[in-house]
Design a protein around this motif. Structure first.
Motif, PDB file in Angstrom:
ATOM      1  N   LEU A 120     -50.932 -29.652  33.962  1.00  0.00           N
ATOM      2  CA  LEU A 120     -51.038 -30.765  34.903  1.00  0.00           C
ATOM      3  C   LEU A 120     -52.344 -30.657  35.681  1.00  0.00           C
ATOM      4  O   LEU A 120     -52.732 -29.576  36.110  1.00  0.00           O
ATOM      5  N   GLU A 121     -53.020 -31.780  35.850  1.00  0.00           N
ATOM      6  CA  GLU A 121     -54.230 -31.807  36.668  1.00  0.00           C
ATOM      7  C   GLU A 121     -53.906 -32.000  38.139  1.00  0.00           C
ATOM      8  O   GLU A 121     -54.529 -31.403  39.015  1.00  0.00           O
ATOM      9  N   VAL A 122     -52.919 -32.845  38.415  1.00  0.00           N
ATOM     10  CA  VAL A 122     -52.480 -33.092  39.790  1.00  0.00           C
ATOM     11  C   VAL A 122     -51.099 -32.488  39.962  1.00  0.00           C
ATOM     12  O   VAL A 122     -50.198 -32.759  39.164  1.00  0.00           O
ATOM     13  N   PRO A 123     -50.858 -31.660  40.969  1.00  0.00           N
ATOM     14  CA  PRO A 123     -49.542 -31.053  41.168  1.00  0.00           C
ATOM     15  C   PRO A 123     -48.500 -32.084  41.539  1.00  0.00           C
ATOM     16  O   PRO A 123     -48.834 -33.181  42.014  1.00  0.00           O
ATOM     17  N   PRO A 124     -47.221 -31.784  41.352  1.00  0.00           N
ATOM     18  CA  PRO A 124     -46.163 -32.732  41.715  1.00  0.00           C
ATOM     19  C   PRO A 124     -46.133 -33.008  43.218  1.00  0.00           C
ATOM     20  O   PRO A 124     -46.782 -32.345  44.021  1.00  0.00           O
ATOM     21  N   GLU A 125     -45.318 -34.001  43.588  1.00  0.00           N
ATOM     22  CA  GLU A 125     -45.276 -34.445  44.978  1.00  0.00           C
ATOM     23  C   GLU A 125     -44.737 -33.372  45.909  1.00  0.00           C
ATOM     24  O   GLU A 125     -45.134 -33.297  47.081  1.00  0.00           O
ATOM     25  N   GLU A 126     -43.817 -32.529  45.417  1.00  0.00           N
ATOM     26  CA  GLU A 126     -43.262 -31.479  46.281  1.00  0.00           C
ATOM     27  C   GLU A 126     -44.351 -30.515  46.742  1.00  0.00           C
ATOM     28  O   GLU A 126     -44.394 -30.120  47.925  1.00  0.00           O
ATOM     29  N   PHE A 127     -45.245 -30.147  45.844  1.00  0.00           N
ATOM     30  CA  PHE A 127     -46.346 -29.261  46.221  1.00  0.00           C
ATOM     31  C   PHE A 127     -47.296 -29.948  47.196  1.00  0.00           C
ATOM     32  O   PHE A 127     -47.794 -29.318  48.142  1.00  0.00           O
ATOM     33  N   ARG A 128     -47.568 -31.220  46.969  1.00  0.00           N
ATOM     34  CA  ARG A 128     -48.471 -31.938  47.870  1.00  0.00           C
ATOM     35  C   ARG A 128     -47.872 -32.052  49.275  1.00  0.00           C
ATOM     36  O   ARG A 128     -48.588 -31.926  50.279  1.00  0.00           O
ATOM     37  N   THR A 129     -46.559 -32.274  49.352  1.00  0.00           N
ATOM     38  CA  THR A 129     -45.910 -32.358  50.664  1.00  0.00           C
ATOM     39  C   THR A 129     -45.966 -31.019  51.390  1.00  0.00           C
ATOM     40  O   THR A 129     -46.273 -30.955  52.593  1.00  0.00           O
ATOM     41  N   ALA A 130     -45.666 -29.940  50.660  1.00  0.00           N
ATOM     42  CA  ALA A 130     -45.726 -28.612  51.288  1.00  0.00           C
ATOM     43  C   ALA A 130     -47.148 -28.279  51.732  1.00  0.00           C
ATOM     44  O   ALA A 130     -47.360 -27.730  52.825  1.00  0.00           O
ATOM     45  N   ASN A 131     -48.127 -28.622  50.890  1.00  0.00           N
ATOM     46  CA  ASN A 131     -49.524 -28.371  51.269  1.00  0.00           C
ATOM     47  C   ASN A 131     -49.926 -29.195  52.488  1.00  0.00           C
ATOM     48  O   ASN A 131     -50.687 -28.729  53.340  1.00  0.00           O
ATOM     49  N   LEU A 132     -49.398 -30.411  52.604  1.00  0.00           N
ATOM     50  CA  LEU A 132     -49.669 -31.248  53.780  1.00  0.00           C
ATOM     51  C   LEU A 132     -49.117 -30.596  55.046  1.00  0.00           C
ATOM     52  O   LEU A 132     -49.791 -30.559  56.091  1.00  0.00           O
ATOM     53  N   LEU A 133     -47.908 -30.047  54.973  1.00  0.00           N
ATOM     54  CA  LEU A 133     -47.310 -29.401  56.141  1.00  0.00           C
ATOM     55  C   LEU A 133     -48.105 -28.159  56.551  1.00  0.00           C
ATOM     56  O   LEU A 133     -48.357 -27.932  57.747  1.00  0.00           O
ATOM     57  N   PHE A 134     -48.520 -27.365  55.562  1.00  0.00           N
ATOM     58  CA  PHE A 134     -49.324 -26.180  55.882  1.00  0.00           C
ATOM     59  C   PHE A 134     -50.668 -26.583  56.499  1.00  0.00           C
ATOM     60  O   PHE A 134     -51.138 -25.950  57.454  1.00  0.00           O
ATOM     61  N   THR A 135     -51.272 -27.626  55.949  1.00  0.00           N
ATOM     62  CA  THR A 135     -52.565 -28.070  56.475  1.00  0.00           C
ATOM     63  C   THR A 135     -52.428 -28.563  57.917  1.00  0.00           C
ATOM     64  O   THR A 135     -53.278 -28.275  58.769  1.00  0.00           O
ATOM     65  N   LEU A 136     -51.371 -29.292  58.203  1.00  0.00           N
ATOM     66  CA  LEU A 136     -51.144 -29.744  59.579  1.00  0.00           C
ATOM     67  C   LEU A 136     -50.948 -28.567  60.529  1.00  0.00           C
ATOM     68  O   LEU A 136     -51.469 -28.563  61.657  1.00  0.00           O
ATOM     69  N   ALA A 137     -50.194 -27.559  60.071  1.00  0.00           N
ATOM     70  CA  ALA A 137     -49.982 -26.382  60.916  1.00  0.00           C
ATOM     71  C   ALA A 137     -51.292 -25.651  61.193  1.00  0.00           C
ATOM     72  O   ALA A 137     -51.563 -25.238  62.329  1.00  0.00           O
ATOM     73  N   PHE A 138     -52.139 -25.508  60.171  1.00  0.00           N
ATOM     74  CA  PHE A 138     -53.423 -24.829  60.366  1.00  0.00           C
ATOM     75  C   PHE A 138     -54.370 -25.669  61.229  1.00  0.00           C
ATOM     76  O   PHE A 138     -55.183 -25.111  61.987  1.00  0.00           O
ATOM     77  N   CYS A 139     -54.283 -26.982  61.123  1.00  0.00           N
ATOM     78  CA  CYS A 139     -55.101 -27.838  61.996  1.00  0.00           C
ATOM     79  C   CYS A 139     -54.699 -27.661  63.455  1.00  0.00           C
ATOM     80  O   CYS A 139     -55.559 -27.615  64.347  1.00  0.00           O
ATOM     81  N   VAL A 140     -53.392 -27.563  63.699  1.00  0.00           N
ATOM     82  CA  VAL A 140     -52.920 -27.327  65.065  1.00  0.00           C
ATOM     83  C   VAL A 140     -53.416 -25.981  65.578  1.00  0.00           C
ATOM     84  O   VAL A 140     -53.863 -25.858  66.732  1.00  0.00           O
ATOM     85  N   GLU A 141     -53.378 -24.954  64.719  1.00  0.00           N
ATOM     86  CA  GLU A 141     -53.852 -23.628  65.132  1.00  0.00           C
ATOM     87  C   GLU A 141     -55.337 -23.656  65.499  1.00  0.00           C
ATOM     88  O   GLU A 141     -55.747 -23.153  66.559  1.00  0.00           O
ATOM     89  N   VAL A 142     -56.149 -24.248  64.619  1.00  0.00           N
ATOM     90  CA  VAL A 142     -57.588 -24.316  64.889  1.00  0.00           C
ATOM     91  C   VAL A 142     -57.865 -25.150  66.135  1.00  0.00           C
ATOM     92  O   VAL A 142     -58.735 -24.811  66.953  1.00  0.00           O
ATOM     93  N   GLY A 143     -57.113 -26.244  66.313  1.00  0.00           N
ATOM     94  CA  GLY A 143     -57.300 -27.059  67.501  1.00  0.00           C
ATOM     95  C   GLY A 143     -56.964 -26.319  68.785  1.00  0.00           C
ATOM     96  O   GLY A 143     -57.670 -26.432  69.788  1.00  0.00           O
ATOM     97  N   LEU A 144     -55.884 -25.522  68.761  1.00  0.00           N
ATOM     98  CA  LEU A 144     -55.522 -24.738  69.940  1.00  0.00           C
ATOM     99  C   LEU A 144     -56.591 -23.695  70.260  1.00  0.00           C
ATOM    100  O   LEU A 144     -56.940 -23.483  71.436  1.00  0.00           O
ATOM    101  N   ARG A 145     -57.106 -23.045  69.212  1.00  0.00           N
ATOM    102  CA  ARG A 145     -58.143 -22.034  69.451  1.00  0.00           C
ATOM    103  C   ARG A 145     -59.415 -22.672  70.006  1.00  0.00           C
ATOM    104  O   ARG A 145     -60.050 -22.123  70.921  1.00  0.00           O
ATOM    105  N   ALA A 146     -59.790 -23.815  69.469  1.00  0.00           N
ATOM    106  CA  ALA A 146     -60.998 -24.484  69.964  1.00  0.00           C
ATOM    107  C   ALA A 146     -60.800 -24.982  71.391  1.00  0.00           C
ATOM    108  O   ALA A 146     -61.724 -24.907  72.225  1.00  0.00           O
ATOM    109  N   TYR A 147     -59.609 -25.481  71.710  1.00  0.00           N
ATOM    110  CA  TYR A 147     -59.356 -25.989  73.069  1.00  0.00           C
ATOM    111  C   TYR A 147     -59.322 -24.850  74.079  1.00  0.00           C
ATOM    112  O   TYR A 147     -59.845 -24.977  75.189  1.00  0.00           O
ATOM    113  N   ALA A 148     -58.720 -23.721  73.699  1.00  0.00           N
ATOM    114  CA  ALA A 148     -58.629 -22.600  74.630  1.00  0.00           C
ATOM    115  C   ALA A 148     -59.968 -21.914  74.839  1.00  0.00           C
ATOM    116  O   ALA A 148     -60.259 -21.419  75.932  1.00  0.00           O
TER     117      ALA A 148
END
Length: 275
Positions: free
Chosen positions: A85-113
């Motif tokens: 498969l060239e593009v992963p299934p939707e379940e992987f994309r959803t999980a990757n989206l959740l991880f990316t959002l969590a890491f964005c929150v982490e980086v945002g907190l570090r930059a704000y602090a």
């Protein structure tokens, strides 16, 4: 009487002076309290962010998220490789989206602090590394969405080509674990500190290989120049010592275990035992 009246006047003046100083100190405390109350909301929010970032629970949560995302990445690679498969299934994309959002929150907190210290402090390289990884993850999500929603084949193909590069960058996400473990950071810093010595050691090995390979290539060339076309020894010398680069490669294989040194030396022994 005169002396008593003078003493009374001194006491009154001292009392008035004390009252004036007291009132001034009260005014200063009120002004400072007002300034503190005006700057408290923002400073308190930053201090709360710093306490959250330095807490034991938050650090362990970040470690779990990084390890979980790395495990998911490895499983996704295995899953897509088995099914081509060239593009992963939707379940992987959803999980990757959740991880990316969590890491964005982490980086945002570090930059704000940290504010501008995020780009100037002692952890500036780790901060930039986190920012690059998170930015590449966000760009990957955007390109995946564009590849799925695109109606033209050329656009989806171009997006998939960039996605392949970004997925390689995402594999490096597990290196973020080094930020939370002092022992791993010490090992990395030790390796980085020994890079200069390692470089000169590699240069010394290359000089030795270059010198020996130049000599053996010249020897093989002299024999091949006078040999017949069906000479088996000339063919072996051509395969191992036909060019300078081939000679360096064969010698490197002999010293690193990539090839048996006996197989490399036998053609030379047939020429002369000194070789």
């Amino acid at each position: 009487r005169n002396s008593a009246s003078v003493g009374d006047l001194a006491c009154v003046e001292g009392w008035n002076t004390w009252q004036a100083r007291r009132s001034m100190s009260s005014i200063e405390e009120s002004v400072m309290g007002l300034q503190t109350s005006q700057s408290d909301p923002q400073d308190n929010s930053r201090s709360r962010c710093q306490r959250i970032l330095s807490s034991f629970i938050f650090e362990n949560l970040c470690i779990v998220l990084v390890l979980a995302s790395s495990v998911l990445q490895g499983y996704q690679v295995q899953y897509t490789a088995e099914r081509l498969l060239e593009v992963p299934p939707e379940e992987f994309r959803t999980a990757n989206l959740l991880f990316t959002l969590a890491f964005c929150v982490e980086v945002g907190l570090r930059a704000y602090a940290s504010r501008m210290e995020y780009f100037r402090g002692s952890d500036v390289w780790w901060n930039l590394f986190d920012l690059i990884i998170v930015s590449s993850s966000v760009l990957e999500l955007v390109l995946e969405f564009a590849a799925l929603e695109s109606e033209t084949g050329s656009t989806s193909v171009q997006a998939l080509r960039v996605l392949r590069i970004l997925r390689v960058v995402r594999v490096v996400r597990i290196i973020r674990v080094l930020r939370f473990f002092k022992e791993l950071r010490m090992m990395v810093y030790s390796i980085i500190g020994s890079v200069r010595s390692l470089f000169w050691a590699i240069m010394l090995v290359f000089i030795v290989l270059f010198t020996v390979a130049s000599y053996l290539t010249q020897v093989a060339t002299n024999y091949r120049a006078t040999a017949s076309e069906d000479d088996e020894l000339a063919g072996e010398l051509t395969a191992n010592y036909g060019t300078l680069l081939e000679s360096i490669y064969v010698l490197f294989q002999a010293v690193s275990g990539g090839a048996d040194w006996g197989d490399v030396a036998n053609p030379l022994l047939e020429l002369h035992w000194a070789y």
